[in-house]
Design a protein around this motif. Structure first.
Motif, PDB file in Angstrom:
ATOM      1  N   SER A 183       1.459   9.097  -5.954  1.00  0.00           N
ATOM      2  CA  SER A 183       1.516  10.741  -5.834  1.00  0.00           C
ATOM      3  C   SER A 183       2.669  11.368  -6.404  1.00  0.00           C
ATOM      4  N   HIS A 184       3.945  10.474  -6.569  1.00  0.00           N
ATOM      5  CA  HIS A 184       5.099  10.772  -7.414  1.00  0.00           C
ATOM      6  C   HIS A 184       4.563  11.317  -8.756  1.00  0.00           C
ATOM      7  N   ALA A 210       4.444   7.701   2.700  1.00  0.00           N
ATOM      8  CA  ALA A 210       4.128   7.411   1.328  1.00  0.00           C
ATOM      9  C   ALA A 210       4.042   8.688   0.524  1.00  0.00           C
ATOM     10  N   LEU A 211       3.075   9.527   1.136  1.00  0.00           N
ATOM     11  CA  LEU A 211       2.725  10.767   0.409  1.00  0.00           C
ATOM     12  C   LEU A 211       4.097  11.644   0.477  1.00  0.00           C
ATOM     13  N   THR A 246       0.596   6.107   5.405  1.00  0.00           N
ATOM     14  CA  THR A 246      -0.097   6.802   4.145  1.00  0.00           C
ATOM     15  C   THR A 246       0.801   8.232   4.260  1.00  0.00           C
ATOM     16  N   LEU A 276      13.411  15.101  -8.443  1.00  0.00           N
ATOM     17  CA  LEU A 276      13.879  14.562  -9.842  1.00  0.00           C
ATOM     18  C   LEU A 276      13.322  15.590 -10.576  1.00  0.00           C
ATOM     19  N   LEU A 327       7.166  10.520   0.680  1.00  0.00           N
ATOM     20  CA  LEU A 327       8.095   9.918  -0.235  1.00  0.00           C
ATOM     21  C   LEU A 327       7.933  10.206  -1.718  1.00  0.00           C
ATOM     22  N   GLY A 328       6.559   9.920  -2.085  1.00  0.00           N
ATOM     23  CA  GLY A 328       6.310  10.428  -3.599  1.00  0.00           C
ATOM     24  C   GLY A 328       6.359  11.822  -3.925  1.00  0.00           C
ATOM     25  N   ALA A 329       5.994  12.739  -2.830  1.00  0.00           N
ATOM     26  CA  ALA A 329       6.095  14.158  -3.286  1.00  0.00           C
ATOM     27  C   ALA A 329       7.656  14.626  -3.205  1.00  0.00           C
ATOM     28  N   SER A 387      10.445  12.862  -3.759  1.00  0.00           N
ATOM     29  CA  SER A 387      10.947  12.443  -4.817  1.00  0.00           C
ATOM     30  C   SER A 387      10.865  12.742  -6.245  1.00  0.00           C
ATOM     31  N   ALA A 388       9.506  13.353  -6.361  1.00  0.00           N
ATOM     32  CA  ALA A 388       8.931  14.112  -7.360  1.00  0.00           C
ATOM     33  C   ALA A 388       9.762  15.417  -7.340  1.00  0.00           C
ATOM     34  N   LEU A 391       1.056   3.958  -3.160  1.00  0.00           N
ATOM     35  CA  LEU A 391       0.478   5.382  -2.674  1.00  0.00           C
ATOM     36  C   LEU A 391       1.709   6.459  -3.031  1.00  0.00           C
ATOM     37  N   ALA A 392       2.919   5.834  -2.786  1.00  0.00           N
ATOM     38  CA  ALA A 392       4.166   6.869  -3.039  1.00  0.00           C
ATOM     39  C   ALA A 392       4.191   6.876  -4.495  1.00  0.00           C
ATOM     40  N   ILE A 433       2.025  14.349  -9.090  1.00  0.00           N
ATOM     41  CA  ILE A 433       2.833  15.563  -9.096  1.00  0.00           C
ATOM     42  C   ILE A 433       3.717  15.967 -10.279  1.00  0.00           C
ATOM     43  N   VAL A 434       4.386  14.929 -10.931  1.00  0.00           N
ATOM     44  CA  VAL A 434       5.139  14.976 -12.144  1.00  0.00           C
ATOM     45  C   VAL A 434       4.289  15.446 -13.308  1.00  0.00           C
ATOM     46  N   TYR A 441       0.830  -1.383   0.100  1.00  0.00           N
ATOM     47  CA  TYR A 441       0.020   0.033   0.053  1.00  0.00           C
ATOM     48  C   TYR A 441       0.907   1.233  -0.097  1.00  0.00           C
ATOM     49  N   GLY A 442       1.877   1.237   0.824  1.00  0.00           N
ATOM     50  CA  GLY A 442       2.776   2.240   0.900  1.00  0.00           C
ATOM     51  C   GLY A 442       3.592   2.519  -0.367  1.00  0.00           C
TER      52      GLY A 442
END
Lengths: 182, 196
Positions: free
Chosen positions: A18-19, B14-15, B11, B25, B17-19, B21-22, A14-15, A22-23, A10-11
Motif C-alpha cells: 500500500s505504501h 497494515a493499510l 489488514t 515521506l 501504516l502503508g498510507a 508512511s507514504a 500489505l503495508a 500510493i507513492v 502478511y501485515g
C-alpha cells in the motif's frame, strides 16, 4: 507460532504494497485531479488547444500556479496518432515555452523561444509510446512516454494588470495550432 | 471469530501504516538530499525531472504540478522568514534583494498553496513589474493589508503562507550553486500582539 508469524508477514507485506502503491500512483492521481478541475471549468476536448486567461483567485486550478503567465494547453490523447504543434513566437512577452508532461507528471519535452530560429514558427511533432517518428523532419520531435499527456504553452506577461498587453499576448497565443501529424 | 478479527485488524493496521508512511515521506519531500536549502528558501534538486526519487516526484506533482526542470526554471519556496519562523498573517515582512541571475524572475505569495484574492489583483512582483531603486536593489512589503512599497497582501484569513521565487532560464552558474547564490532576504517586521 506459525500463525502469528504468518499474520505479521502478511501485515508487513500489505503495508509495503500500500505504501509503494500510493507513492507511485500519486503523480497520476495529482494529474487526474487537476485535469478534472480544468475540465469542469473549460470542458476539455482531447487534442484541442485552449488559451486560458491569467490565473486568478479563487479560480486558480493548479497549486502554486504562476500568476504571471498566460497559458495555452491541451490534454493529449496520443492513442489517436502523432500530433503536430505549430506556433509563431509571440512578439510580446518576456518568455515563451512549450512543454509536454506525461500522465505521471514527468517533463518529457521542453522547448523555449531560445530554441526557435528568429522569424520561424515553432514546429513540434509529438509521438506517443510505440509510435515511430520519421527519420528526417524539419520539425522538432517530442517523444512522450504515456498515451495521455498534458501540453502546456507558457508565455510570461510583462505586467498582468496591463489589460491591453495581456489581450494582445493572448491573441498571439491563439495562433498556435495542434492537429494530427501529416 | 477471534481468528477473523485478527486478520481484519492486521489488514486495517497494515493499510493505515502503508498510507500514513507514504504520506509522511511524500510530505517530507523524498530522499535526504532531495532538497537544497539556501537560508529561508529551499528548492528541489530534481524538480520536474524523471531522475527525482519517487517521493520527490509525488511531492512535486501534488504541490507543484507541471513544474519545469531546473535547467529551465529554478523554483525556490520559503515558508519561513530569515529567522526560521513560519510566515504569519499577524506579522509584516520585507523581502529585499537586487539583480537575480536569471532571464526573468518573480516573487509570488500563496496561502495554502493558492493565490490570495485582493482588490489590487497583485499576486506577485517580477523583474518586469517591480520598482527598483537607482542602486539596483528592491523591496517587497508583505503584510495582511497590502500596504507599502511593491506590496503583496496576505489577505483576510490565516493559513500556510509561502513565497515562491522563480528564476526563469537561470544563468549557468546557478544550477551548481543553488545552496549558496544570493537570494532575497525575508526580514520579519512588527507582529500584532508582539514587540518583535
Amino acid at each position: 507460532m506459525n500463525r502469528t508469524l504468518a499474520l505479521v508477514l502478511y501485515g508487513i507485506g500489505l503495508a509495503l504494497i500500500s505504501h509503494f502503491a500510493i507513492v507511485f500512483a500519486a503523480p497520476y492521481l495529482a494529474t487526474d485531479v487537476v485535469i478534472a478541475r480544468i475540465d469542469k471549468v473549460r470542458a476539455l476536448t482531447p487534442n484541442e488547444l485552449r488559451v486560458a486567461p491569467p490565473t486568478s483567485p479563487p479560480r486558480d486550478l493548479v497549486p502554486m500556479g504562476n500568476a504571471d503567465t498566460i497559458t495555452a494547453s491541451s490534454w493529449l490523447d496520443l492513442r489517436q496518432g502523432p500530433l503536430l504543434f505549430e506556433a509563431p513566437l509571440p512578439r510580446r512577452g518576456e518568455y515563451w515555452s512549450v512543454s509536454i508532461f506525461a500522465h505521471d507528471s514527468d517533463t518529457d519535452f521542453i522547448m523555449s523561444d531560445r530554441d526557435v530560429q528568429a522569424g520561424e514558427p515553432a514546429r513540434v511533432l509529438i509521438y506517443g509510446p510505440g509510435q515511430v517518428p520519421p527519420i528526417q523532419s524539419d520539425a522538432i520531435i517530442a517523444r512522450v512516454s504515456t498515451e495521455r499527456a498534458f501540453l502546456l504553452v507558457r508565455a510570461i506577461m510583462r505586467d498582468r494588470n496591463d489589460n491591453a498587453d495581456v489581450e494582445a499576448l493572448s491573441a498571439e497565443l491563439r495562433q498556435a495550432t495542434l492537429r494530427p501529424a501529416p | 471469530m477471534g481468528k477473523v478479527f485478527r486478520w481484519v485488524a492486521t489488514t486495517v493496521v497494515a493499510l493505515a501504516l502503508g498510507a500514513g508512511s507514504a504520506a509522511a515521506l511524500i510530505n517530507f519531500g523524498g530522499a535526504f538530499d532531495a532538497r537544497i536549502v539556501n537560508g529561508a528558501w529551499e528548492t528541489g534538486r530534481h524538480t520536474g525531472s524523471a531522475s527525482a526519487d519517487p517521493y520527490s516526484r509525488a511531492r512535486g506533482a501534488i504541490y507543484g504540478l507541471w513544474g519545469l526542470p531546473p535547467s529551465e526554471v529554478v523554483y525556490y519556496t520559503a515558508l519561513q522568514d530569515d529567522t526560521g519562523q513560519p510566515l504569519q498573517r499577524s506579522c509584516s515582512y520585507q523581502v529585499s534583494g537586487g539583480a537575480l541571475p536569471a532571464r526573468w524572475w518573480s516573487v509570488t505569495l500563496y496561502r495554502d498553496y493558492f493565490l490570495i484574492e485582493n482588490p489590487a489583483r497583485r499576486y506577485s512582483w517580477s523583474s518586469t513589474t517591480i520598482d527598483v531603486a537607482p542602486a539596483g536593489n528592491w523591496r517587497i512589503d508583505v503584510n495582511a493589508a497590502g500596504e507599502g512599497d511593491n506590496a503583496l497582501p496576505m489577505g483576510e484569513r490565516d493559513g500556510v503562507f509561502a513565497l515562491s521565487l522563480r528564476l526563469y532560464q537561470p544563468l549557468p552558474q546557478v544550477l551548481d550553486n543553488r545552496a549558496t547564490i544570493e537570494l532575497p532576504a525575508i526580514h520579519r517586521g512588527a507582529c500584532q500582539g508582539s514587540s518583535s
